[in-house]
Write an enzyme that holds these catalytic residues in place. Structure first.
Site, mmCIF file in Angstrom:
data_model
loop_
_atom_site.group_PDB
_atom_site.id
_atom_site.type_symbol
_atom_site.label_atom_id
_atom_site.label_comp_id
_atom_site.label_asym_id
_atom_site.label_seq_id
_atom_site.Cartn_x
_atom_site.Cartn_y
_atom_site.Cartn_z
ATOM 1 N N THR A 27 0.877 -1.176 0.000
ATOM 2 C CA THR A 27 0.000 0.000 0.000
ATOM 3 C C THR A 27 0.913 1.224 0.000
ATOM 4 O O THR A 27 2.125 1.108 0.202
ATOM 5 C CB THR A 27 -0.914 0.049 1.239
ATOM 6 O OG1 THR A 27 -0.114 0.271 2.414
ATOM 7 C CG2 THR A 27 -1.714 -1.230 1.410
ATOM 8 N N ILE A 82 7.468 -2.389 7.047
ATOM 9 C CA ILE A 82 7.504 -0.920 7.092
ATOM 10 C C ILE A 82 8.103 -0.378 5.793
ATOM 11 O O ILE A 82 9.198 -0.782 5.385
ATOM 12 C CB ILE A 82 8.333 -0.412 8.297
ATOM 13 C CG1 ILE A 82 7.824 -1.026 9.611
ATOM 14 C CG2 ILE A 82 8.321 1.111 8.347
ATOM 15 C CD1 ILE A 82 6.398 -0.699 9.987
ATOM 16 N N LYS A 83 7.363 0.530 5.167
ATOM 17 C CA LYS A 83 7.822 1.100 3.894
ATOM 18 C C LYS A 83 8.417 2.478 4.171
ATOM 19 O O LYS A 83 7.750 3.334 4.773
ATOM 20 C CB LYS A 83 6.625 1.220 2.963
ATOM 21 C CG LYS A 83 6.914 1.066 1.503
ATOM 22 C CD LYS A 83 5.572 1.069 0.764
ATOM 23 C CE LYS A 83 5.725 0.838 -0.694
ATOM 24 N NZ LYS A 83 4.452 1.053 -1.398
ATOM 25 N N VAL A 84 9.660 2.662 3.732
ATOM 26 C CA VAL A 84 10.326 3.957 3.949
ATOM 27 C C VAL A 84 10.821 4.485 2.605
ATOM 28 O O VAL A 84 11.169 3.706 1.717
ATOM 29 C CB VAL A 84 11.521 3.844 4.945
ATOM 30 C CG1 VAL A 84 11.071 3.335 6.301
ATOM 31 C CG2 VAL A 84 12.629 2.961 4.384
#
Ligand code: E4P
Length: 217
Positions: A27, A82-84
């Site tokens: 997402t 976790i998207k960074v």
């Protein structure tokens, strides 16, 4: 090759998950906006629908803020990734989070040099955006090939997650190069199954079967 769905639409994810072909979900803030849902609530629901990684993106731009948000997001479920963003603070957060056993997807990658940095930061996934790369006059698939070569040269464990996929050819080309994962809108994934000769074949077989007057019972 693993298949991730690039969406925050729970109904679409549930339908794809039921096929047994879905390995994860990605997402981003734009997809959350499109869903019209609460970020935490929809992410929790998605995590319950799939066993594999579900990428949820931080929105802070500084390391401390990213770590704060990651701490909240990773409590949602064990399969949260976790998207960074691919920035210095993003890479610093990636290093800290993966050293602590948290999955991290480094997003918005547009060069092989950026992908090299993400691997050095211990990223679980690197997300090169092939569609946006193509849109801007660059060769998205060449980027995937370059990253594959570099990662193989050094045995990096970071998985290449081909993102911003627009059509089946992107998926096919990425598979030929040996990308580990691809994420695509559900409609693009469903489109892979379609072939006019398959439909025509089914039609012909069923017509002949009807003429036999038999049934399988
Ligand atoms: C990947 O994780 C991103 O969410 C996505 O693939 C971006 O795709 P877009 O370029 O179609 O917005």
């Amino acid at each position: 090759m693993k298949f991730f769905a690039d969406t925050a639409d729970v109904a679409d994810i549930a339908e794809l998950a039921a096929t047994g072909l879905l390995d994860g979900v990605t997402t981003n803030p734009s997809l959350i906006h499109k869903s019209g849902r609460d970020f935490m609530e929809v992410t929790r629901e998605i995590c319950a629908l799939v066993d594999g990684p579900v990428s949820a993106e931080v929105v802070a731009l500084d390391h401390a803020g990213m770590m704060r948000e990651a701490e909240i997001l990773r409590k949602i479920a064990d399969n949260v990734c976790i998207k960074v963003p691919l920035t210095i603070d993003g890479l610093k957060s990636c290093k800290a989070l993966t050293s602590d056993g948290t999955m991290v997807n480094v997003t918005l990658c547009f060069s092989a040099a950026q992908a090299l940095l993400a691997a050095k930061a211990g990223a679980t996934f690197i997300s090169p955006f092939v569609g946006r790369h193509d849109d801007n006059g660059f060769d998205g698939m060449q980027l995937i090939a370059d990253i594959r070569l570099i990662y193989d040269n050094y045995d990096f464990g970071t998985e290449i997650l081909v993102a911003s996929v627009r059509h089946g050819i992107h998926i096919l080309e990425a598979a030929k190069i040996g990308a580990d994962v691809m994420t695509a809108p559900p409609a693009v994934i469903r489109g892979l199954v379609k072939h006019v000769l398959t439909d025509k074949g089914i039609e012909g077989f069923l017509a002949d079967w009807a003429k036999t007057g038999q049934s399988i019972a």
